[in-house]
Enzyme design. Structure first.
Site: not given
Length: 251
Positions: A53, A111
């Site tokens: 994003d 992540y």
């Protein structure tokens, strides 16, 4: 002869509208694609492993493209980096089989979400971590995040695209919380992730420590299958794509 080139990228996502090319705004994919096309002198389809994003960073984004350009692989890397801006760099180039697809062949991803936790923000962590002034105890945060390990329907804890609504089941294999001085890192490894999933999970855990949500009720929220029961979203600047796994997924 056609070649398939796999690249591994690092980038600071602060000044970009995310990975994926959009009609308006500067993107990582668009910037890298434009540079590569100048070098190979033809249009390419640059496929990324993860659609990070806006504002999200990466140490291990993977992408691939096909080209007929004859150029040694290391020279290609130097040429790409010579034209890329300083906040995007290719750290590795590999020639792979024509069948390789960076997204479809992925077996998992790791992540990291970073929280800067003290009473005063740091200028060195600006746009690099989520600043939280109230004390967070990492053992308590780990305990809450353990609820998310395993295979679940993550509808409540994500923003689903039309395709993802068909299958919101995802598996998280490991979550580790560590603290070094004022920085808390949350490392999450899973097979695949829905849009906003990690940011919602982290924010939900943090809000539960503040008493805004009952931490023991989290297992029941999976059954609700409605985003309104977990309306929290951690800021993008704390999120980093660290590694995309192919044949080396550890779980």
């Amino acid at each position: 002869m056609e070649r398939n080139i796999k690249i591994t990228l690092e980038y600071d996502g602060t000044n970009y509208m995310g990975w994926q090319i959009q009609k308006h705004g500067k993107t990582i994919q668009g910037t890298v694609k434009e540079v590569i096309e100048k070098i190979v002198n033809h249009k390419i389809n640059l496929v990324g492993a993860s659609r990070t994003d806006a504002g999200v960073h990466a140490f291990g984004q993977v992408a691939n493209f096909k080209t007929t350009k004859e150029m040694p692989i290391e020279r290609l890397k130097r040429a790409i980096n010579g034209l890329l801006p300083p906040d995007i760099k290719v750290v590795k180039t590999e020639e792979v089989s024509l069948s390789f697809h960076s997204r479809l062949d992925s077996r998992g991803k790791t992540y990291v979400y970073r929280i800067f936790n003290r009473d005063v923000p740091s200028p060195f962590e600006y746009k690099k971590a989520w600043f939280i002034s109230h004390e967070i105890k990492e053992a308590e945060l780990q305990k809450v995040l353990n609820h998310f390990i395993g295979t679940h329907d993550f509808t409540t804890f994500s923003k689903l695209s039309s395709d993802e609504k068909k299958n919101p089941i995802r598996t998280i294999d490991r979550i580790d919380v560590k603290r070094v001085n004022h920085t808390i890192t949350i490392t999450i490894t899973g097979r695949s992730f829905l849009r906003h999933m990690i940011r919602v999970i982290v924010a939900t855990a943090v809000e539960s420590l503040k008493g805004k949500i009952d931490r023991d009720s989290i297992p029941e929220l999976f059954k609700k299958r409605d985003r309104k029961f977990a309306p929290f979203l951690a800021p993008p600047e704390g999120l980093y794509l660290m590694k995309v796994y192919y044949n080396d997924y550890p779980f």
